[in-house]
Design a protein around this motif. Structure first.
Motif, short mmCIF file in Angstrom:
data_model
loop_
_atom_site.label_atom_id
_atom_site.label_comp_id
_atom_site.label_asym_id
_atom_site.label_seq_id
_atom_site.Cartn_x
_atom_site.Cartn_y
_atom_site.Cartn_z
N ASP A 1 39.23 29.51 47.33
CA ASP A 1 39.30 30.83 46.69
C ASP A 1 38.93 30.73 45.21
O ASP A 1 38.24 31.60 44.67
CB ASP A 1 40.71 31.40 46.85
N TRP A 2 39.36 29.65 44.56
CA TRP A 2 39.00 29.46 43.14
C TRP A 2 37.49 29.38 42.99
O TRP A 2 36.90 30.03 42.12
CB TRP A 2 39.66 28.20 42.59
N PHE A 3 36.84 28.60 43.83
CA PHE A 3 35.39 28.48 43.75
C PHE A 3 34.72 29.82 44.04
O PHE A 3 33.74 30.19 43.38
CB PHE A 3 34.88 27.40 44.70
N ALA A 4 35.24 30.55 45.01
CA ALA A 4 34.65 31.84 45.34
C ALA A 4 34.71 32.81 44.16
O ALA A 4 33.79 33.61 43.94
CB ALA A 4 35.36 32.44 46.55
N ARG A 5 35.79 32.73 43.39
CA ARG A 5 35.97 33.63 42.25
C ARG A 5 35.20 33.20 41.01
O ARG A 5 34.80 34.05 40.20
CB ARG A 5 37.47 33.75 41.91
N HIS A 6 35.00 31.90 40.83
CA HIS A 6 34.50 31.41 39.54
C HIS A 6 33.12 30.74 39.57
O HIS A 6 32.51 30.60 38.50
CB HIS A 6 35.51 30.43 38.94
N VAL A 7 32.65 30.32 40.74
CA VAL A 7 31.37 29.60 40.79
C VAL A 7 30.47 30.28 41.82
O VAL A 7 30.59 30.02 43.02
CB VAL A 7 31.57 28.11 41.15
N PRO A 8 29.58 31.13 41.38
CA PRO A 8 28.70 31.84 42.32
C PRO A 8 27.75 30.88 43.02
O PRO A 8 27.51 29.76 42.57
CB PRO A 8 27.94 32.82 41.41
N SER B 1 26.24 29.88 32.29
CA SER B 1 26.69 31.16 32.85
C SER B 1 28.11 31.09 33.40
O SER B 1 28.74 32.13 33.63
CB SER B 1 25.74 31.61 33.96
N LEU B 2 28.63 29.88 33.64
CA LEU B 2 30.00 29.74 34.11
C LEU B 2 30.96 30.01 32.94
O LEU B 2 30.89 29.35 31.91
CB LEU B 2 30.25 28.34 34.67
N ASN B 3 31.84 30.94 33.12
CA ASN B 3 32.79 31.31 32.07
C ASN B 3 34.19 30.92 32.54
O ASN B 3 34.86 31.68 33.23
CB ASN B 3 32.70 32.81 31.77
N LEU B 4 34.61 29.72 32.18
CA LEU B 4 35.90 29.20 32.64
C LEU B 4 36.87 29.15 31.46
O LEU B 4 36.96 28.15 30.74
CB LEU B 4 35.71 27.80 33.25
N GLY B 5 37.58 30.24 31.28
CA GLY B 5 38.56 30.31 30.21
C GLY B 5 39.86 29.62 30.57
O GLY B 5 40.00 28.99 31.62
N ALA B 6 40.86 29.79 29.72
CA ALA B 6 42.15 29.11 29.89
C ALA B 6 42.82 29.51 31.20
O ALA B 6 43.42 28.66 31.88
CB ALA B 6 43.06 29.42 28.70
N LYS B 7 42.72 30.76 31.57
CA LYS B 7 43.34 31.21 32.83
C LYS B 7 42.66 30.56 34.03
O LYS B 7 43.32 30.12 34.98
CB LYS B 7 43.25 32.73 32.93
N ALA B 8 41.34 30.49 34.01
CA ALA B 8 40.61 29.87 35.11
C ALA B 8 40.96 28.39 35.23
O ALA B 8 41.14 27.87 36.34
CB ALA B 8 39.10 30.04 34.91
N VAL B 9 41.10 27.71 34.09
CA VAL B 9 41.45 26.29 34.12
C VAL B 9 42.88 26.10 34.64
O VAL B 9 43.15 25.20 35.44
CB VAL B 9 41.29 25.66 32.72
N TRP C 1 42.78 26.56 38.30
CA TRP C 1 42.14 25.35 38.87
C TRP C 1 43.18 24.27 39.09
O TRP C 1 43.31 23.70 40.18
CB TRP C 1 41.04 24.90 37.92
N GLN C 2 43.95 23.98 38.06
CA GLN C 2 44.94 22.91 38.16
C GLN C 2 46.04 23.25 39.16
O GLN C 2 46.50 22.38 39.91
CB GLN C 2 45.51 22.60 36.78
N ALA C 3 46.42 24.52 39.22
CA ALA C 3 47.44 24.94 40.19
C ALA C 3 46.93 24.80 41.62
O ALA C 3 47.67 24.41 42.53
CB ALA C 3 47.86 26.37 39.91
N ALA C 4 45.65 25.13 41.84
CA ALA C 4 45.09 25.03 43.19
C ALA C 4 45.03 23.58 43.67
O ALA C 4 45.26 23.30 44.85
CB ALA C 4 43.69 25.64 43.21
N TRP C 5 44.75 22.67 42.76
CA TRP C 5 44.64 21.26 43.14
C TRP C 5 46.00 20.55 43.19
O TRP C 5 46.11 19.46 43.76
CB TRP C 5 43.76 20.51 42.15
N ALA C 6 47.04 21.15 42.62
CA ALA C 6 48.32 20.45 42.44
C ALA C 6 48.87 19.84 43.73
O ALA C 6 49.27 18.66 43.73
CB ALA C 6 49.35 21.38 41.79
N PRO C 7 48.93 20.56 44.85
CA PRO C 7 49.48 19.93 46.05
C PRO C 7 48.62 18.79 46.58
O PRO C 7 49.14 17.81 47.15
CB PRO C 7 49.56 21.08 47.06
N ILE C 8 47.33 18.88 46.40
CA ILE C 8 46.43 17.81 46.85
C ILE C 8 46.60 16.58 45.97
O ILE C 8 46.65 15.45 46.46
CB ILE C 8 44.97 18.33 46.83
#
Length: 364
Positions: A352-359, A193-201, A204-211
């Protein structure tokens, strides 16, 4: 190579090591391609046969490879780096013993074949000892003392062992992001049921980049990389940090000092009480008084969250690809750790990424 051919190699190796008369008892397997046997000699002493066929894994990472070359070479080159090689184990073990810690002595080794006979630390794993009723606090205090000893030692670029030199590679941005990306690669295969397309990925990478950048810049100590209660053995007859017998450290890297701490204290396989985690962290900072605790703890939460996303991806892969459903039982604990760390300051973009993409119903 067939199982029969591999067994012939083992028999020849044991004969060359003077152990052809030893009784052999296989140990239960884990998530790796490695296997162990306990050897009991006619005199009654025990040793361990470690079997890691090089052909079972892709190539380890060459220090000269670019990130693009590493991705082309596969997972080990991206993130696992050592590919579990026997010679890496031998070199790390030699270094750990040199700084006064307990790693198995290498009794015999044939690196091209991926075979070694090593010291047997017994079966008193931290996890087993605690289940049997032993007070966990002294064990965790000793594990912290071992890390403080390791973190206070200079980090060489190359480790030397009985099978030759081995480069100590950094857990760098490529490795850290590659590990995190296991989540977006494998979780949708476990939870369709998780629909992680190219934009979501990309998000994801942008959110983790500073960490990822902070983790790579802070790579300043040797990290075991799998430091938890099922890889630590209580050696009650030894003193101080040497009471902690370390195994399965062949994937060691130069990493941020929080890495082994959160692996130990936010364990995937057992619940560590919050008061034990707090006690252990207090002990670590008491042993390393020059460390900026506030800055360190911000990085601790962020890198713990990244590691938990990585482990959830690994568990999803083990279940969906490898048919190992028992790893599902560990996932709720990892989700709980991850959701707690997502509340830390600086984690807003990832949360925020998890809130939007992983119920919520997918977080179990």
């Amino acid at each position: 190579m067939s199982d029969l051919d591999r067994e012939t190699l083992r028999l020849d190796f044991l004969k060359a090591a003077g152990l052809s008369d030893a009784l052999r008892a296989p140990l239960p397997g884990d998530a790796s391609t490695r296997r162990y046997e306990r050897l009991t000699t006619p005199a009654g002493s025990t040793l361990m046969l470690m079997d890691q066929a090089p052909s079972a894994e892709s190539q380890p990472c060459d220090p000269s490879w670019s990130p693009e070359q590493r991705h082309a070479k596969g997972w080990n080159a991206v993130a696992r780096l050592s590919a579990g090689r026997i010679e890496a184990f031998a070199a790390v073990a030699t270094h750990l013993r040199r700084v006064g810690l307990s790693a198995p002595e290498i009794v015999a080794i044939d690196a091209p074949l991926g075979l070694a006979v090593i010291e047997d630390f017994g079966d008193d794993l931290f996890a087993h000892a605690i289940l049997a009723g032993q007070d966990e606090r002294p064990l965790y205090r000793a594990a912290i003392e071992a890390l403080a000893r390791l973190h206070g030692d200079p980090v060489p670029d190359v480790l030397s062992g009985p099978a030759g030199d081995w480069p100590l590679l950094a857990y760098d941005e490529t490795a850290l992001q590659g590990g995190a990306d296991l989540f977006v690669e494998w979780m949708p295969r476990l939870v369709p049921s998780l629909n992680l397309g190219a934009k979501a990925v990309a998000d994801w990478q942008a959110a983790w980049a500073p960490i990822v950048r902070t983790g790579a810049e802070g790579a300043s100590v040797i990290a075991h990389r799998d430091y938890h209660a099922e890889n630590l053995i209580w050696l009650a007859d030894r003193d101080g940090p040497a009471r902690v017998g370390m195994i399965d450290f062949q994937d060691a890297v130069r990493a941020h000092p929080s890495w082994d701490l959160h692996s130990l204290l936010q364990d995937a396989r057992r619940d560590v009480p919050p008061e034990v985690e707090a006690m252990a962290l207090d002990h670590y900072f008491a042993l390393r008084p020059k460390v900026d605790r506030a800055a360190f703890m911000a990085q601790y939460a962020a890198l713990a969250a990244l590691n938990q996303a990585r482990i959830l991806g690994i568990f999803a892969r083990l279940i969906a690809r490898d048919g190992k459903p028992r790893y599902r039982e560990f996932m709720p604990r990892m989700w709980a750790h991850l959701e707690s760390n997502l509340k830390a300051p600086g984690m807003e973009a990832v949360a925020d990424w998890f809130a939007r993409h992983v119920p919520a119903e997918a977080r179990k």
